[in-house]
Motif scaffolding. Structure first.
Motif, short mmCIF file in Angstrom:
data_model
loop_
_atom_site.label_atom_id
_atom_site.label_comp_id
_atom_site.label_asym_id
_atom_site.label_seq_id
_atom_site.Cartn_x
_atom_site.Cartn_y
_atom_site.Cartn_z
N ASP A 20 0.85 -1.18 0.00
CA ASP A 20 0.00 0.00 0.00
C ASP A 20 0.89 1.23 0.00
OD1 ASP A 20 -2.70 -0.71 -0.12
OD2 ASP A 20 -2.56 -1.58 1.89
N LEU A 21 0.64 2.09 -0.95
CA LEU A 21 1.51 3.24 -1.13
C LEU A 21 1.10 4.39 -0.22
CD1 LEU A 21 1.59 3.43 -5.00
CD2 LEU A 21 3.49 2.82 -3.56
N TYR A 22 2.09 4.98 0.43
CA TYR A 22 1.80 6.28 1.02
C TYR A 22 2.38 7.33 0.08
CZ TYR A 22 6.43 5.31 3.06
OH TYR A 22 7.74 4.97 3.23
N SER A 53 -5.17 -2.29 -3.12
CA SER A 53 -6.60 -2.35 -2.78
C SER A 53 -7.25 -0.98 -2.72
CB SER A 53 -6.78 -3.08 -1.44
OG SER A 53 -5.96 -2.48 -0.47
N ILE A 54 -6.45 0.09 -2.66
CA ILE A 54 -7.00 1.44 -2.59
C ILE A 54 -6.29 2.35 -3.58
CG2 ILE A 54 -7.28 3.50 -1.13
CD1 ILE A 54 -8.99 1.22 -0.20
N VAL A 55 -7.06 2.98 -4.46
CA VAL A 55 -6.50 4.05 -5.30
C VAL A 55 -7.35 5.29 -5.03
CG1 VAL A 55 -6.03 4.86 -7.63
CG2 VAL A 55 -5.69 2.46 -7.08
N ASP A 56 -6.78 6.24 -4.31
CA ASP A 56 -7.54 7.47 -4.04
C ASP A 56 -7.12 8.54 -5.04
OD1 ASP A 56 -5.07 8.22 -3.18
OD2 ASP A 56 -5.58 8.28 -1.06
N SER A 57 -7.61 9.76 -4.86
CA SER A 57 -7.37 10.78 -5.89
C SER A 57 -5.88 11.08 -6.04
CB SER A 57 -8.16 12.04 -5.59
OG SER A 57 -7.68 12.68 -4.42
N PHE A 58 -5.14 10.95 -4.95
CA PHE A 58 -3.70 11.23 -5.04
C PHE A 58 -3.00 10.18 -5.89
CE2 PHE A 58 0.67 11.10 -3.64
CZ PHE A 58 1.02 12.44 -3.72
N ARG A 61 -3.85 10.50 -9.43
CA ARG A 61 -3.15 11.59 -10.08
C ARG A 61 -1.72 11.17 -10.45
NH1 ARG A 61 -0.95 17.00 -8.06
NH2 ARG A 61 -1.05 16.04 -6.02
N ALA A 85 -13.36 -3.63 -7.48
CA ALA A 85 -13.83 -2.70 -6.45
C ALA A 85 -13.12 -1.35 -6.57
CB ALA A 85 -13.63 -3.28 -5.06
N VAL A 86 -11.86 -1.41 -6.98
CA VAL A 86 -11.09 -0.17 -7.15
C VAL A 86 -11.63 0.62 -8.34
CG1 VAL A 86 -8.81 0.76 -7.69
CG2 VAL A 86 -9.02 -1.10 -6.06
N ILE A 88 -14.72 0.56 -9.55
CA ILE A 88 -16.02 1.12 -9.15
C ILE A 88 -15.80 2.38 -8.33
CG2 ILE A 88 -18.07 0.70 -7.73
CD1 ILE A 88 -17.76 -2.30 -8.47
N THR A 89 -14.87 2.29 -7.38
CA THR A 89 -14.61 3.41 -6.48
C THR A 89 -14.03 4.61 -7.22
OG1 THR A 89 -14.23 1.85 -4.71
CG2 THR A 89 -13.42 4.06 -4.35
N LEU A 93 -15.61 8.26 -7.35
CA LEU A 93 -14.79 9.35 -6.82
C LEU A 93 -14.71 10.49 -7.83
CD1 LEU A 93 -12.81 10.00 -4.43
CD2 LEU A 93 -11.01 8.99 -5.79
N THR B 54 -14.01 -0.82 0.07
CA THR B 54 -13.09 -0.03 -0.75
C THR B 54 -13.54 1.43 -0.81
OG1 THR B 54 -12.73 -2.01 -2.03
CG2 THR B 54 -11.90 0.02 -2.97
N THR B 58 -11.38 4.44 0.74
CA THR B 58 -10.94 5.49 -0.17
C THR B 58 -11.40 6.86 0.33
OG1 THR B 58 -11.10 3.91 -1.98
CG2 THR B 58 -10.88 6.21 -2.59
N GLU B 62 -9.01 10.04 1.51
CA GLU B 62 -9.10 11.43 1.04
C GLU B 62 -9.16 12.39 2.23
OE1 GLU B 62 -8.91 12.29 -2.02
OE2 GLU B 62 -9.22 10.38 -3.03
N ARG B 65 -5.90 12.68 4.15
CA ARG B 65 -4.93 13.47 3.40
C ARG B 65 -5.18 14.96 3.62
NH1 ARG B 65 -4.84 11.10 -0.98
NH2 ARG B 65 -2.96 10.01 -0.37
#
Lengths: 139, 151
Positions: A20-22, A53-58, A61, A85-86, A88-89, A93, B54, B58, B62, B65
């Protein structure tokens, strides 16, 4: 400092993200990859995110940045193995990742990369090009 | 306007039961991954499906952050809540940052005072079942989200 390894495979670079990336780690990957594209003269970059398992806006980008930076450096980026699931999210988002090529798995991603580079020309060196030109009678 | 907001809060307070509480402090970037794992543990425990998990994580990512970037960290209360027959996870993000001057604008897609995409707050709202934000300039911001197990 932790690092995401970048493997060179012929004219491609292969990145498999297994942790999991920070944010810092993702930013480092971004700059390392662009450096590697330059030093190895790679034509394609394949990023496997099947373990993410998680890709958020950061993160989204960063992926977009890597794709556009590589493009400027004349390399094609393909992101493979995104979990349903990623996906869909990401859409909910509001991050459709347009401009990034994707494939279901590493195998298909490699194929896509090869095709992309073929379409852009250069790789095959046909000696008999002239013959074909004459055959289609456009002259 | 103000009055109706208070009644809806008390209404939902009477319906909601808190089953479990957990506090998490965020001080640096490296706290984010353990925090996400903690939220996941709670979500798995109540049997939340993978897609909703998920979405919840997520959204949480956000908001964490934002907390780190604009307020240098803060605290998160993780609660397992229950409403009639449905369980869910409630996350309350509290920071003592500068606060948000124009909450309405901050909730618009593509607006950011930083260098980000401006998807954080509106995206987190879309991904959660319930979303409330309270911000006082100079004091801080409190964001509360709930994700129902099947919502």
């Amino acid at each position: 400092m932790e690092k995401i390894p970048i493997l060179k495979m012929g004219q491609f670079l292969l990145v498999t993200i297994q942790v999991d990336l920070y944010d810092r780690l993702a930013l480092n990957l971004e700059s390392d990859l662009v450096q590697m594209v330059s030093t190895t003269e790679a034509r394609g970059v394949l990023i496997d995110i099947s373990a993410v398992s998680i890709v958020d806006s950061f993160m989204g980008r960063i992926i977009g940045n890597i794709a556009s930076m590589s493009k400027i450096m004349d390399a094609v980026t393909v992101v493979v193995g995104m979990q349903p699931a990623v996906a869909i999210t990401l859409i909910e988002l509001g991050l459709p990742l347009s401009g990034v090529h994707t494939a279901l798995n590493v195998e298909k991603g490699m194929e896509l990369l090869k095709n992309k580079i073929l379409v852009n020309g250069e790789v095959p060196d046909y000696d008999d090009d002239e013959q074909y030109d004459n055959l289609d009678g456009t002259e | 306007m103000e009055k109706s907001r208070i009644t809806t809060t008390t209404n939902s307070m009477t319906i909601l039961t808190v089953l479990n509480k957990d506090n998490f402090k965020i001080e640096k970037e490296q706290d984010v991954v353990p925090f996400r794992n903690r939220v996941k543990e709670h979500a798995v425990k109540i049997g939340m499906g993978l897609v909703n998990q998920t979405k919840l994580i997520t959204a949480a990512s956000e908001l964490v952050r934002n907390m780190l970037r604009y307020a240098n960290g803060g605290e998160i209360l993780i609660e397992v809540v229950s409403k009639i027959r449905e369980n869910g996870i409630r996350l309350t993000f509290t920071d003592r940052g500068p606060g948000i001057e124009n909450v309405e604008r901050a909730m618009t897609d593509g607006f950011s005072t930083g260098k980000s995409l401006g998807l954080g707050l509106p995206g987190a709202k879309r991904l959660s079942s319930e979303f409330t934000i309270n911000s006082v300039v100079g004091k801080g911001t409190i964001v509360t989200i709930i994700k129902w197990k099947n919502g």
